[in-house]
Design a protein around this motif. Structure first.
Motif, mmCIF file in Angstrom:
data_model
loop_
_atom_site.group_PDB
_atom_site.id
_atom_site.type_symbol
_atom_site.label_atom_id
_atom_site.label_comp_id
_atom_site.label_asym_id
_atom_site.label_seq_id
_atom_site.Cartn_x
_atom_site.Cartn_y
_atom_site.Cartn_z
ATOM 1 N N PRO A 1 0.816 -1.225 0.000
ATOM 2 C CA PRO A 1 0.000 0.000 0.000
ATOM 3 C C PRO A 1 0.847 1.271 0.000
ATOM 4 O O PRO A 1 0.395 2.319 -0.471
ATOM 5 C CB PRO A 1 -0.839 -0.117 1.284
ATOM 6 N N ASP A 2 2.077 1.197 0.545
ATOM 7 C CA ASP A 2 2.923 2.389 0.629
ATOM 8 C C ASP A 2 4.013 2.400 -0.450
ATOM 9 O O ASP A 2 5.056 3.048 -0.291
ATOM 10 C CB ASP A 2 3.548 2.491 2.028
ATOM 11 N N LEU A 3 3.787 1.668 -1.546
ATOM 12 C CA LEU A 3 4.775 1.606 -2.635
ATOM 13 C C LEU A 3 5.013 3.003 -3.223
ATOM 14 O O LEU A 3 4.051 3.754 -3.448
ATOM 15 C CB LEU A 3 4.251 0.671 -3.728
ATOM 16 N N LEU A 4 6.286 3.328 -3.465
ATOM 17 C CA LEU A 4 6.575 4.623 -4.085
ATOM 18 C C LEU A 4 5.910 4.694 -5.454
ATOM 19 O O LEU A 4 5.920 3.698 -6.203
ATOM 20 C CB LEU A 4 8.095 4.798 -4.249
ATOM 21 N N PRO A 5 5.352 5.863 -5.795
ATOM 22 C CA PRO A 5 4.690 5.992 -7.096
ATOM 23 C C PRO A 5 5.659 5.688 -8.243
ATOM 24 O O PRO A 5 6.849 5.996 -8.150
ATOM 25 C CB PRO A 5 4.249 7.457 -7.141
ATOM 26 N N GLY A 6 5.148 5.062 -9.288
ATOM 27 C CA GLY A 6 5.959 4.823 -10.487
ATOM 28 C C GLY A 6 6.687 3.488 -10.471
ATOM 29 O O GLY A 6 7.247 3.079 -11.489
ATOM 30 N N LEU A 7 6.712 2.786 -9.315
ATOM 31 C CA LEU A 7 7.415 1.500 -9.279
ATOM 32 C C LEU A 7 6.498 0.386 -9.773
ATOM 33 O O LEU A 7 5.311 0.355 -9.438
ATOM 34 C CB LEU A 7 7.886 1.177 -7.864
ATOM 35 N N THR A 8 7.068 -0.481 -10.576
ATOM 36 C CA THR A 8 6.286 -1.619 -11.075
ATOM 37 C C THR A 8 6.930 -2.924 -10.617
ATOM 38 O O THR A 8 8.074 -2.939 -10.179
ATOM 39 C CB THR A 8 6.218 -1.602 -12.619
ATOM 40 N N VAL A 9 6.188 -4.011 -10.756
ATOM 41 C CA VAL A 9 6.677 -5.322 -10.322
ATOM 42 C C VAL A 9 7.895 -5.704 -11.170
ATOM 43 O O VAL A 9 7.816 -5.701 -12.402
ATOM 44 C CB VAL A 9 5.572 -6.388 -10.496
ATOM 45 N N PRO A 10 9.018 -6.011 -10.532
ATOM 46 C CA PRO A 10 10.209 -6.364 -11.328
ATOM 47 C C PRO A 10 9.987 -7.662 -12.111
ATOM 48 O O PRO A 10 9.187 -8.498 -11.706
ATOM 49 C CB PRO A 10 11.311 -6.562 -10.293
ATOM 50 N N ASP A 11 10.739 -7.776 -13.178
ATOM 51 C CA ASP A 11 10.647 -8.954 -14.051
ATOM 52 C C ASP A 11 10.868 -10.259 -13.300
ATOM 53 O O ASP A 11 10.171 -11.240 -13.514
ATOM 54 C CB ASP A 11 11.719 -8.848 -15.137
ATOM 55 N N TYR A 12 11.888 -10.246 -12.389
ATOM 56 C CA TYR A 12 12.223 -11.506 -11.714
ATOM 57 C C TYR A 12 11.098 -11.943 -10.774
ATOM 58 O O TYR A 12 10.994 -13.117 -10.444
ATOM 59 C CB TYR A 12 13.563 -11.408 -10.962
ATOM 60 N N VAL A 13 10.243 -10.992 -10.337
ATOM 61 C CA VAL A 13 9.076 -11.365 -9.520
ATOM 62 C C VAL A 13 7.947 -11.822 -10.445
ATOM 63 O O VAL A 13 7.330 -12.868 -10.236
ATOM 64 C CB VAL A 13 8.604 -10.174 -8.653
ATOM 65 N N GLN A 14 7.726 -11.028 -11.487
ATOM 66 C CA GLN A 14 6.640 -11.323 -12.445
ATOM 67 C C GLN A 14 6.795 -12.707 -13.057
ATOM 68 O O GLN A 14 5.822 -13.436 -13.223
ATOM 69 C CB GLN A 14 6.712 -10.259 -13.559
ATOM 70 N N LYS A 15 8.053 -13.060 -13.355
ATOM 71 C CA LYS A 15 8.297 -14.299 -14.101
ATOM 72 C C LYS A 15 8.639 -15.483 -13.212
ATOM 73 O O LYS A 15 8.969 -16.554 -13.711
ATOM 74 C CB LYS A 15 9.448 -14.085 -15.100
ATOM 75 N N TRP A 16 8.608 -15.307 -11.888
ATOM 76 C CA TRP A 16 9.098 -16.348 -10.982
ATOM 77 C C TRP A 16 8.139 -17.534 -10.922
ATOM 78 O O TRP A 16 7.030 -17.427 -10.439
ATOM 79 C CB TRP A 16 9.319 -15.748 -9.598
ATOM 80 N N THR A 17 8.562 -18.614 -11.497
ATOM 81 C CA THR A 17 7.839 -19.882 -11.340
ATOM 82 C C THR A 17 8.878 -20.919 -10.975
ATOM 83 O O THR A 17 10.054 -20.749 -11.248
ATOM 84 C CB THR A 17 7.148 -20.319 -12.645
#
Ligand SMILES: Cc1cc2nc3c(=O)[nH]c(=O)nc-3n(C[C@H](O)[C@H](O)[C@H](O)COP(=O)(O)OP(=O)(O)OC[C@H]3O[C@@H](n4cnc5c(N)ncnc54)[C@H](O)[C@@H]3O)c2cc1C
Length: 237
Positions: A220-236
């Protein structure tokens, strides 16, 4: 039979974690020989490593004043050891770090086996038990172990986050446990009904269970403009 060559290879690559105890083939000591349904025992170091690498959570046992306690922990395998951590104030971790005997167990649940009788109904699983005594880690070994645990849970994350402060490190006990005495049990295959049950008009088979990671949710307190990094998005896994 031993596989100390794994130990030696790991030591050459990474140094410190290896306690250089000879690693016995899983199930090779009297107390780790699988007696109940021994055909499910897997006597192979590669299988031991594969189950440990596929798991995220282990259960670690310690007996205190005659009372067994089982603590779930995150962990990582490094060569022929497993590494895990807990609070320096935890009396269970303090006991483990002081060398109390332990049983470390990882279970991966792969399916429900629905037989035609309650007795033959069971589960598909891969499970590991490791017996031994933990060794506390300090200094660079401790720092590398914390990174190894983080890398096992989510590779690349360590490079993005703040490393532990001196105070946080002091508050954390990190231990290694040699894989020198272990067992592996793997259950798969269709229901094994007795012949007299096969004619029953009831469905039988296997319901597979798989691990699924959900879509990441922003803090909820994420700095504006930050997106989910690739290594999180693609982690399987
Ligand atoms: C998800 C899951 C669900 C299960 N459900 C049941 C259940 O409901 N009822 C039941 O009786 N059993 C169940 N089991 C099997 C159970 O874990 C034991 O293997 C079984 O009860 C036999 O125990 P034992 O001590 O008599 O085995 P023994 O064969 O006498 O144990 C001797 C040695 O074999 C090794 N060993 C035993 N079991 C395992 C294991 N699972 N993984 C790795 N090493 C092992 C240990 O080193 C142990 O010291 C389940 C296993 C899993 C993973």
């Amino acid at each position: 039979m031993t596989s100390s060559r794994f130990c030696a290879a790991f030591s050459r690559r990474h140094g410190a974690f290896c306690e250089c105890l000879p690693v016995t083939v899983p199930g090779d000591t009297p107390r780790t020989r699988v007696r109940r349904i021994p055909e499910k025992a897997v006597r192979d170091v590669g299988a031991l490593h594969a189950v440990l690498d596929a798991g995220l959570v282990a259960h670690v046992a310690v007996v205190q004043q005659g009372q067994p306690f089982v603590v779930p922990v995150g962990y990582a395998r490094d060569g022929d050891t497993v590494l895990f951590h807990g609070s320096s104030k935890s009396r269970l971790f303090t006991a483990l770090a002081a060398g109390a005997p332990t049983c470390f167990s990882v279970t991966l649940l792969d399916g429900l086996v629905l037989a035609r009788s309650a007795f033959e109904s069971s589960m598909h699983y891969r499970s590991v038990m490791v017996l031994g005594h933990c060794k506390p880690l300090d200094g660079d070994d401790k720092a590398r172990a914390l990174r190894a645990i983080s890398d096992h849970l989510l590779p690349h994350r360590w490079d993005d986050i703040r490393e532990p402060s001196a105070q946080e490190s002091k508050a954390t006990l990190v231990v290694s446990l040699s894989l020198s005495e272990s067992s592996v049990k793997i259950s798969n295959g269709p229901p094994d009904d007795v012949t007299s049950d096969v004619d029953r008009p009831v469905w039988a088979g296997v319901v597979p269970i798989t691990e699924v990671f959900g879509a990441p949710v922003d803090a909820p307190d994420l700095l504006p403009g930050l997106t989910v990094p690739d290594y999180v998005q693609k982690w399987t896994r």
